[in-house]
Design a protein around this motif. Sequence first.
Motif, PDB file in Angstrom:
ATOM      1  N   MET A 173       0.839  -1.197   0.000  1.00 63.03           N
ATOM      2  CA  MET A 173       0.000   0.000   0.000  1.00 63.03           C
ATOM      3  C   MET A 173       0.878   1.251   0.000  1.00 63.03           C
ATOM      4  SD  MET A 173      -2.877   1.232   2.785  1.00 63.03           S
ATOM      5  CE  MET A 173      -4.041  -0.058   2.345  1.00 63.03           C
ATOM      6  N   THR A 174       0.542   2.204  -0.847  1.00 59.65           N
ATOM      7  CA  THR A 174       1.315   3.441  -0.950  1.00 59.65           C
ATOM      8  C   THR A 174       1.118   4.311   0.279  1.00 59.65           C
ATOM      9  OG1 THR A 174       1.123   3.433  -3.362  1.00 59.65           O
ATOM     10  CG2 THR A 174       1.682   5.534  -2.315  1.00 59.65           C
ATOM     11  N   LYS A 175       2.227   4.763   0.857  1.00 58.31           N
ATOM     12  CA  LYS A 175       2.173   5.675   1.999  1.00 58.31           C
ATOM     13  C   LYS A 175       2.162   7.115   1.493  1.00 58.31           C
ATOM     14  CE  LYS A 175       4.246   3.020   5.767  1.00 58.31           C
ATOM     15  NZ  LYS A 175       3.076   3.128   6.619  1.00 58.31           N
ATOM     16  N   ARG A 176       1.261   7.908   2.051  1.00 63.28           N
ATOM     17  CA  ARG A 176       1.144   9.308   1.663  1.00 63.28           C
ATOM     18  C   ARG A 176       1.919  10.193   2.630  1.00 63.28           C
ATOM     19  NH1 ARG A 176      -5.104  10.626   0.108  1.00 63.28           N
ATOM     20  NH2 ARG A 176      -5.266   9.313  -1.736  1.00 63.28           N
ATOM     21  N   ILE A 177       2.749  11.064   2.078  1.00 65.50           N
ATOM     22  CA  ILE A 177       3.523  12.000   2.896  1.00 65.50           C
ATOM     23  C   ILE A 177       3.145  13.424   2.513  1.00 65.50           C
ATOM     24  CG2 ILE A 177       5.818  12.828   3.528  1.00 65.50           C
ATOM     25  CD1 ILE A 177       6.899  10.076   3.037  1.00 65.50           C
ATOM     26  N   ALA A 178       2.657  14.189   3.479  1.00 63.98           N
ATOM     27  CA  ALA A 178       2.285  15.590   3.265  1.00 63.98           C
ATOM     28  C   ALA A 178       3.383  16.490   3.799  1.00 63.98           C
ATOM     29  CB  ALA A 178       0.962  15.906   3.965  1.00 63.98           C
ATOM     30  N   CYS A 179       3.953  17.323   2.932  1.00 68.07           N
ATOM     31  CA  CYS A 179       4.968  18.284   3.345  1.00 68.07           C
ATOM     32  C   CYS A 179       4.290  19.639   3.549  1.00 68.07           C
ATOM     33  CB  CYS A 179       6.061  18.404   2.297  1.00 68.07           C
ATOM     34  SG  CYS A 179       7.052  16.906   2.110  1.00 68.07           S
ATOM     35  N   ILE A 180       4.182  20.050   4.802  1.00 60.83           N
ATOM     36  CA  ILE A 180       3.522  21.294   5.182  1.00 60.83           C
ATOM     37  C   ILE A 180       4.592  22.359   5.369  1.00 60.83           C
ATOM     38  CG2 ILE A 180       1.939  22.355   6.848  1.00 60.83           C
ATOM     39  CD1 ILE A 180       0.852  19.776   5.431  1.00 60.83           C
ATOM     40  N   GLY A 181       4.381  23.543   4.802  1.00 60.78           N
ATOM     41  CA  GLY A 181       5.403  24.562   4.985  1.00 60.78           C
ATOM     42  C   GLY A 181       5.096  25.869   4.293  1.00 60.78           C
ATOM     43  N   ASP A 182       6.134  26.680   4.181  1.00 56.36           N
ATOM     44  CA  ASP A 182       6.021  27.997   3.550  1.00 56.36           C
ATOM     45  C   ASP A 182       6.693  27.963   2.185  1.00 56.36           C
ATOM     46  OD1 ASP A 182       8.754  28.004   4.240  1.00 56.36           O
ATOM     47  OD2 ASP A 182       8.359  29.066   6.112  1.00 56.36           O
ATOM     48  N   SER A 183       7.272  29.071   1.755  1.00 52.98           N
ATOM     49  CA  SER A 183       7.891  29.147   0.432  1.00 52.98           C
ATOM     50  C   SER A 183       9.119  28.255   0.300  1.00 52.98           C
ATOM     51  CB  SER A 183       8.269  30.601   0.113  1.00 52.98           C
ATOM     52  OG  SER A 183       9.040  31.156   1.162  1.00 52.98           O
ATOM     53  N   ILE A 184       9.762  27.919   1.409  1.00 54.17           N
ATOM     54  CA  ILE A 184      10.904  27.001   1.375  1.00 54.17           C
ATOM     55  C   ILE A 184      10.432  25.621   0.925  1.00 54.17           C
ATOM     56  CG2 ILE A 184      12.636  25.834   2.811  1.00 54.17           C
ATOM     57  CD1 ILE A 184      12.666  28.464   4.518  1.00 54.17           C
ATOM     58  N   THR A 185       9.277  25.203   1.404  1.00 51.83           N
ATOM     59  CA  THR A 185       8.672  23.939   0.980  1.00 51.83           C
ATOM     60  C   THR A 185       8.096  24.068  -0.427  1.00 51.83           C
ATOM     61  OG1 THR A 185       8.153  23.290   3.257  1.00 51.83           O
ATOM     62  CG2 THR A 185       6.838  22.271   1.513  1.00 51.83           C
ATOM     63  N   TRP A 186       7.390  25.163  -0.678  1.00 59.55           N
ATOM     64  CA  TRP A 186       6.722  25.362  -1.974  1.00 59.55           C
ATOM     65  C   TRP A 186       7.710  25.338  -3.133  1.00 59.55           C
ATOM     66  CZ3 TRP A 186       6.529  29.120  -5.888  1.00 59.55           C
ATOM     67  CH2 TRP A 186       5.402  29.053  -6.737  1.00 59.55           C
ATOM     68  N   GLY A 187       8.899  25.919  -2.895  1.00 60.32           N
ATOM     69  CA  GLY A 187       9.923  25.931  -3.937  1.00 60.32           C
ATOM     70  C   GLY A 187      10.110  27.283  -4.594  1.00 60.32           C
ATOM     71  N   PHE A 188       9.931  28.343  -3.826  1.00 60.63           N
ATOM     72  CA  PHE A 188      10.105  29.709  -4.322  1.00 60.63           C
ATOM     73  C   PHE A 188      11.511  29.863  -4.886  1.00 60.63           C
ATOM     74  CE2 PHE A 188      10.384  34.422  -3.534  1.00 60.63           C
ATOM     75  CZ  PHE A 188       9.273  34.782  -4.275  1.00 60.63           C
ATOM     76  N   PHE A 189      11.633  30.438  -6.079  1.00 59.95           N
ATOM     77  CA  PHE A 189      12.909  30.668  -6.773  1.00 59.95           C
ATOM     78  C   PHE A 189      13.469  29.417  -7.440  1.00 59.95           C
ATOM     79  CE2 PHE A 189      13.992  34.556  -4.007  1.00 59.95           C
ATOM     80  CZ  PHE A 189      13.651  35.441  -5.021  1.00 59.95           C
ATOM     81  N   ILE A 190      12.808  28.275  -7.308  1.00 61.49           N
ATOM     82  CA  ILE A 190      13.340  27.054  -7.927  1.00 61.49           C
ATOM     83  C   ILE A 190      12.675  26.835  -9.285  1.00 61.49           C
ATOM     84  CG2 ILE A 190      13.535  24.545  -7.731  1.00 61.49           C
ATOM     85  CD1 ILE A 190      13.676  24.856  -4.724  1.00 61.49           C
ATOM     86  N   ALA A 191      13.472  26.844 -10.330  1.00 55.58           N
ATOM     87  CA  ALA A 191      12.946  26.579 -11.668  1.00 55.58           C
ATOM     88  C   ALA A 191      12.441  25.143 -11.729  1.00 55.58           C
ATOM     89  CB  ALA A 191      14.029  26.811 -12.714  1.00 55.58           C
ATOM     90  N   GLY A 192      11.251  24.960 -12.300  1.00 52.70           N
ATOM     91  CA  GLY A 192      10.666  23.619 -12.354  1.00 52.70           C
ATOM     92  C   GLY A 192      10.409  23.069 -10.968  1.00 52.70           C
ATOM     93  N   ARG A 193       9.788  23.901 -10.123  1.00 48.85           N
ATOM     94  CA  ARG A 193       9.608  23.518  -8.718  1.00 48.85           C
ATOM     95  C   ARG A 193       8.802  22.235  -8.555  1.00 48.85           C
ATOM     96  NH1 ARG A 193       5.205  24.034  -5.890  1.00 48.85           N
ATOM     97  NH2 ARG A 193       3.352  24.797  -6.937  1.00 48.85           N
ATOM     98  N   ASP A 194       7.932  21.907  -9.522  1.00 51.67           N
ATOM     99  CA  ASP A 194       7.143  20.679  -9.424  1.00 51.67           C
ATOM    100  C   ASP A 194       8.025  19.432  -9.398  1.00 51.67           C
ATOM    101  OD1 ASP A 194       4.794  22.094  -9.349  1.00 51.67           O
ATOM    102  OD2 ASP A 194       4.340  21.843 -11.474  1.00 51.67           O
ATOM    103  N   THR A 195       9.217  19.550  -9.964  1.00 51.12           N
ATOM    104  CA  THR A 195      10.139  18.403  -9.969  1.00 51.12           C
ATOM    105  C   THR A 195      11.413  18.658  -9.167  1.00 51.12           C
ATOM    106  OG1 THR A 195      11.065  19.179 -12.072  1.00 51.12           O
ATOM    107  CG2 THR A 195       9.343  17.503 -12.189  1.00 51.12           C
ATOM    108  N   ASN A 196      11.662  19.922  -8.782  1.00 56.30           N
ATOM    109  CA  ASN A 196      12.925  20.259  -8.124  1.00 56.30           C
ATOM    110  C   ASN A 196      12.790  20.816  -6.706  1.00 56.30           C
ATOM    111  OD1 ASN A 196      14.474  19.513 -10.418  1.00 56.30           O
ATOM    112  ND2 ASN A 196      13.959  21.456 -11.387  1.00 56.30           N
ATOM    113  N   SER A 197      11.561  21.020  -6.212  1.00 58.05           N
ATOM    114  CA  SER A 197      11.386  21.464  -4.823  1.00 58.05           C
ATOM    115  C   SER A 197      11.791  20.326  -3.895  1.00 58.05           C
ATOM    116  CB  SER A 197       9.931  21.858  -4.563  1.00 58.05           C
ATOM    117  OG  SER A 197       9.093  20.715  -4.709  1.00 58.05           O
TER     118      SER A 197
END
Length: 196
Positions: A1-25
Amino acid sequence: MTKRIACIGDSITWGFFIAGRDTNSYPAVLGRLLGEGYEVRNFGYNDASVQRHADTPYWTKSVYKDSLEWRADIVIIMLGTNDTKRRNWISAKFREDYLAFVQTYLSLPSPPKVFLCTPPRMFRMMGFEMWGLHMDTLENEVIPIIKDIASSMGLPLIDTFRSISEAKVMVDGVHPGRKGAETLASFVYERLLEQL
């Protein structure tokens, strides 16, 4: 069974300033490190704070409701950086609201395993603190409170403050670039493996 992990946070978690944040955050990199059997979702929100009276309380954002409804097996909370702004910071309120915030996840039906993270280290840029954030408040007040709460609640602590030691992996002294996100994700990954 797949375990779900939720990363809660601010812009550091979101990936502010990171190009391609969907894959590089950091949450995206963490997901790749964990591999099959885990689904890691990014619930970061730019400028988010723990304190309810702050300028951008995480509590009021739809991403907070979404994170609760997702029914994660593991919740990783990395908040506190934006609470260091002078207009936000009230020590007693931070402790009170942080405790209440953590409890909302512990009270979920699942219930998830909750990890508390100290925010990463901040650096001055050309001698200045960035974004109205205060390094002394982070190091001397926010982090000790988070550590104390983790200890008193018996929750695992991931001391990500220690994960970033060089300013060069931070774009603006606060937000990790791609290399910083990789460093952060690797650090969180290693601490998770000790507990999973």
